[in-house]
Write a protein that holds these residues in place. Sequence first.
Motif, mmCIF file in Angstrom:
data_model
loop_
_atom_site.group_PDB
_atom_site.id
_atom_site.type_symbol
_atom_site.label_atom_id
_atom_site.label_comp_id
_atom_site.label_asym_id
_atom_site.label_seq_id
_atom_site.Cartn_x
_atom_site.Cartn_y
_atom_site.Cartn_z
ATOM 1 N N PHE A 1 0.838 -1.291 -0.136
ATOM 2 C CA PHE A 1 0.164 -0.215 -0.587
ATOM 3 C C PHE A 1 0.791 1.247 -0.242
ATOM 4 C CE2 PHE A 1 -3.455 -2.767 1.363
ATOM 5 C CZ PHE A 1 -4.673 -2.119 0.192
ATOM 6 N N LEU A 2 2.029 1.517 0.446
ATOM 7 C CA LEU A 2 2.785 2.074 0.360
ATOM 8 C C LEU A 2 3.152 2.264 -1.332
ATOM 9 C CD1 LEU A 2 4.611 4.159 2.785
ATOM 10 C CD2 LEU A 2 6.302 2.465 1.654
ATOM 11 N N ILE A 3 3.455 1.191 -2.006
ATOM 12 C CA ILE A 3 3.688 1.543 -3.299
ATOM 13 C C ILE A 3 2.135 2.821 -3.486
ATOM 14 C CG2 ILE A 3 4.192 0.189 -5.623
ATOM 15 C CD1 ILE A 3 5.922 -1.390 -3.586
ATOM 16 N N VAL A 4 0.884 1.898 -3.551
ATOM 17 C CA VAL A 4 -0.037 2.413 -4.235
ATOM 18 C C VAL A 4 0.273 3.849 -3.777
ATOM 19 C CG1 VAL A 4 -2.355 1.631 -4.248
ATOM 20 C CG2 VAL A 4 -1.022 0.262 -4.122
ATOM 21 N N GLY A 5 0.754 4.054 -2.043
ATOM 22 C CA GLY A 5 0.090 5.730 -2.048
ATOM 23 C C GLY A 5 1.235 6.687 -2.976
ATOM 24 N N PHE A 6 2.099 6.136 -3.491
ATOM 25 C CA PHE A 6 2.984 6.781 -4.485
ATOM 26 C C PHE A 6 2.918 6.425 -5.645
ATOM 27 C CE2 PHE A 6 6.442 6.420 -0.964
ATOM 28 C CZ PHE A 6 6.725 7.517 -0.132
ATOM 29 N N SER A 7 2.467 5.427 -5.841
ATOM 30 C CA SER A 7 1.664 5.542 -7.815
ATOM 31 C C SER A 7 0.933 6.630 -8.284
ATOM 32 C CB SER A 7 1.025 4.030 -8.091
ATOM 33 O OG SER A 7 2.679 3.632 -7.333
ATOM 34 N N PHE A 8 0.384 7.251 -6.753
ATOM 35 C CA PHE A 8 -0.673 8.602 -7.274
ATOM 36 C C PHE A 8 0.437 9.636 -7.812
ATOM 37 C CE2 PHE A 8 -4.115 6.369 -4.915
ATOM 38 C CZ PHE A 8 -5.064 6.625 -5.843
ATOM 39 N N PHE A 9 1.008 9.615 -6.962
ATOM 40 C CA PHE A 9 2.249 11.016 -7.293
ATOM 41 C C PHE A 9 4.111 10.852 -7.786
ATOM 42 C CE2 PHE A 9 1.035 10.062 -2.659
ATOM 43 C CZ PHE A 9 2.878 10.429 -2.275
ATOM 44 N N GLY A 10 4.579 9.839 -8.738
ATOM 45 C CA GLY A 10 5.310 9.859 -8.576
ATOM 46 C C GLY A 10 6.423 8.238 -9.163
ATOM 47 N N LYS A 11 5.437 7.157 -8.621
ATOM 48 C CA LYS A 11 6.114 6.091 -9.285
ATOM 49 C C LYS A 11 5.114 5.933 -10.229
ATOM 50 C CE LYS A 11 9.447 5.941 -6.961
ATOM 51 N NZ LYS A 11 10.647 6.299 -7.601
ATOM 52 N N ASN A 12 5.675 5.044 -11.511
ATOM 53 C CA ASN A 12 5.023 4.374 -12.874
ATOM 54 C C ASN A 12 6.242 3.140 -12.968
ATOM 55 O OD1 ASN A 12 7.198 5.211 -14.476
ATOM 56 N ND2 ASN A 12 6.012 7.457 -14.657
ATOM 57 N N LEU A 13 6.297 2.072 -13.982
ATOM 58 C CA LEU A 13 6.336 1.437 -14.037
ATOM 59 C C LEU A 13 7.878 1.522 -14.274
ATOM 60 C CD1 LEU A 13 3.769 -1.238 -15.607
ATOM 61 C CD2 LEU A 13 5.521 -1.448 -13.907
ATOM 62 N N ILE A 14 7.914 2.664 -15.295
ATOM 63 C CA ILE A 14 9.726 2.897 -16.073
ATOM 64 C C ILE A 14 10.504 3.335 -14.884
ATOM 65 C CG2 ILE A 14 10.948 4.545 -17.408
ATOM 66 C CD1 ILE A 14 9.307 2.033 -18.741
ATOM 67 N N ASN A 15 10.519 4.120 -13.669
ATOM 68 C CA ASN A 15 10.951 4.355 -12.285
ATOM 69 C C ASN A 15 11.159 3.576 -11.556
ATOM 70 O OD1 ASN A 15 8.621 5.374 -10.789
ATOM 71 N ND2 ASN A 15 9.189 7.752 -11.899
ATOM 72 N N SER A 16 10.046 2.695 -11.300
ATOM 73 C CA SER A 16 10.520 1.889 -10.560
ATOM 74 C C SER A 16 10.895 0.312 -10.961
ATOM 75 C CB SER A 16 8.113 1.392 -10.231
ATOM 76 O OG SER A 16 8.033 2.484 -9.634
ATOM 77 N N ALA A 17 11.481 -0.131 -12.253
ATOM 78 C CA ALA A 17 12.024 -0.734 -12.888
ATOM 79 C C ALA A 17 13.275 -1.464 -11.936
ATOM 80 C CB ALA A 17 11.871 -0.852 -13.815
ATOM 81 N N PRO A 18 14.174 -0.197 -11.782
ATOM 82 C CA PRO A 18 14.999 -0.541 -11.423
ATOM 83 C C PRO A 18 15.115 -0.755 -9.490
ATOM 84 C CG PRO A 18 15.624 1.411 -11.940
ATOM 85 C CD PRO A 18 14.060 0.542 -11.838
ATOM 86 N N ILE A 19 13.741 -0.191 -9.352
ATOM 87 C CA ILE A 19 13.948 -0.960 -7.563
ATOM 88 C C ILE A 19 12.981 -2.579 -7.782
ATOM 89 C CG2 ILE A 19 11.978 -0.515 -5.600
ATOM 90 C CD1 ILE A 19 11.853 1.713 -6.570
ATOM 91 N N PHE A 20 12.607 -3.305 -8.787
ATOM 92 C CA PHE A 20 11.567 -4.557 -8.591
ATOM 93 C C PHE A 20 13.343 -5.296 -8.867
ATOM 94 C CE2 PHE A 20 7.857 -2.506 -9.634
ATOM 95 C CZ PHE A 20 7.081 -3.062 -8.612
ATOM 96 N N ILE A 21 14.054 -4.837 -10.178
ATOM 97 C CA ILE A 21 15.504 -5.418 -10.704
ATOM 98 C C ILE A 21 16.115 -5.429 -9.406
ATOM 99 C CG2 ILE A 21 17.314 -5.990 -12.177
ATOM 100 C CD1 ILE A 21 15.027 -4.106 -14.055
ATOM 101 N N GLY A 22 16.302 -4.332 -9.069
ATOM 102 C CA GLY A 22 17.741 -5.075 -7.289
ATOM 103 C C GLY A 22 16.718 -5.690 -6.565
ATOM 104 N N GLY A 23 15.104 -5.031 -6.064
ATOM 105 C CA GLY A 23 14.718 -6.767 -5.966
ATOM 106 C C GLY A 23 15.419 -8.166 -5.299
ATOM 107 N N LEU A 24 14.836 -7.547 -7.395
ATOM 108 C CA LEU A 24 14.919 -9.254 -7.567
ATOM 109 C C LEU A 24 16.603 -9.949 -7.290
ATOM 110 C CD1 LEU A 24 13.000 -9.621 -10.618
ATOM 111 C CD2 LEU A 24 13.076 -10.506 -8.784
#
Length: 106
Positions: free
Chosen positions: A83-106
Motif C-alpha cells: 500500500f506504500l507503493i500504491v500511495g506513491f503511484s498516485f504522485f510519482g511512481k510508475n512502471l518505468i521509474n520503479s523498474a530499478p527497484i524491482f530489479i534490485g529486489g530480484l
Amino acid sequence: MEKNSRPLIYLSIIFIALGLFEGTSFEALKHLILTEDVLIADYFVIAGVGTTYINVGVMLLVTTLVLHFLKIKFTGSVVSSVFLIVGFSFFGKNLINSAPIFIGGL
C-alpha cells in the motif's frame, strides 16, 4: 494464488476498471510514463484521473504478482509495504521509474 493476495488482485482490477470508466487514452498513459518526474509529481494534473487510476492498478498488480512469484508470505508488513507503493503511484511512481527497484529486489 495465496489466499491473502486475492484482495490485492481484486483491488488492482477495481482501480484499472475505474480508470477505464473515468476515461483515458493510450497517449495519456504514454505521457504519464514518459514524463520526467521530480520527487513529487501530481499525476492527476499530468495525465488525468483515469490514467492515474490505471497507473495505480497496474503498479498494485505488478507488485502483487512479483511478491507472489517470489513466494513471499503476505503478512501485515508486506501488505502495508504494498500500500506504500500504491500511495506513491498516485504522485510519482510508475512502471518505468520503479523498474530499478524491482530489479534490485530480484
